[in-house]
Motif scaffolding. Structure first.
Motif, PDB file in Angstrom:
ATOM      1  N   GLY A 171       0.871  -1.347   0.052  1.00  0.00           N
ATOM      2  CA  GLY A 171      -0.006   0.074  -0.020  1.00  0.00           C
ATOM      3  C   GLY A 171       0.829   1.230   0.043  1.00  0.00           C
ATOM      4  O   GLY A 171       0.297   2.503  -0.224  1.00  0.00           O
ATOM      5  N   ARG A 217       0.993   4.024  -3.194  1.00  0.00           N
ATOM      6  CA  ARG A 217       0.096   4.813  -4.108  1.00  0.00           C
ATOM      7  C   ARG A 217       0.449   6.200  -4.243  1.00  0.00           C
ATOM      8  O   ARG A 217       0.075   6.688  -5.384  1.00  0.00           O
ATOM      9  CB  ARG A 217      -1.076   4.634  -3.018  1.00  0.00           C
ATOM     10  N   GLU A 236       0.832   7.679  -8.002  1.00  0.00           N
ATOM     11  CA  GLU A 236      -0.009   8.920  -8.473  1.00  0.00           C
ATOM     12  C   GLU A 236       0.898   9.925  -8.862  1.00  0.00           C
ATOM     13  O   GLU A 236       0.908  10.508  -9.741  1.00  0.00           O
ATOM     14  CB  GLU A 236      -0.733   9.499  -7.387  1.00  0.00           C
TER      15      GLU A 236
END
Length: 166
Positions: free
Chosen positions: A117, A120, A124
């Motif tokens: 996780g 992310r 982006e």
């Protein structure tokens, strides 16, 4: 397209000697500046970003077990002392990017793992880079891309060997 991009688009024949070196320097500089931008935007040191990249490269392929990198190997790869590696890993762990665990086969070894996780923000930030890379890649034939990939792989390997030999 930027002025620099337009300057580099002029190549119809392969650039030779210093011109090729300049293109590689320009690419390295732009990648470095993007990395610095990501580091600043995510509240990390640039060394932390380099460590994250090394940890990600050591991650197992999807569906495979294992992976991870030892702090010692990370220090070798980044040219950092053990104390500096500890400081980097402490920051990355506090920020939720990595975890440290004992190797199941040799409990004396500590392995560093990238947390799934944690990517992310990087995804982006670097999505526009991936889109632009794909746009440029689409302009080349498979044979041209194979030659570029072979060249980049070889030069990267040679420079890594040079760095380690120094």
């Amino acid at each position: 397209m930027s002025e620099q991009g337009e300057q580099h688009e002029q190549w119809q024949a392969p650039p030779e000697g210093p011109a090729l070196g300049r293109l590689l320097q320009d690419l390295a500089s732009e990648m470095n500046l993007l990395g610095h931008g990501f580091a600043g935007a995510s509240g990390l040191h640039t060394t932390d970003v380099q460590a994250l990249l090394a940890i990600m490269r050591a991650a197992p392929e999807p569906g495979r077990s294992g992976g991870g990198i030892t702090p010692g190997r990370l220090g070798e790869e980044l040219g950092l002392s053990s104390g500096a590696v500890t400081a980097v890993l402490d920051r990355l762990e506090r920020a939720g990017h990595i975890r440290r665990s004992r190797d199941t086969a040799d409990r004396r070894l500590v392995l560093v793992h990238y947390l799934p996780g944690a990517g992310r923000m990087a995804a982006e930030w670097f999505a526009p880079v991936a889109r632009r890379t794909e746009t440029v890649r689409a302009e080349f034939t498979s044979a041209e891309l194979a030659a570029v990939a072979r060249f980049l792989g070889r030069i990267t390997g040679e420079l890594a060997d040079l760095r380690r030999d120094r």
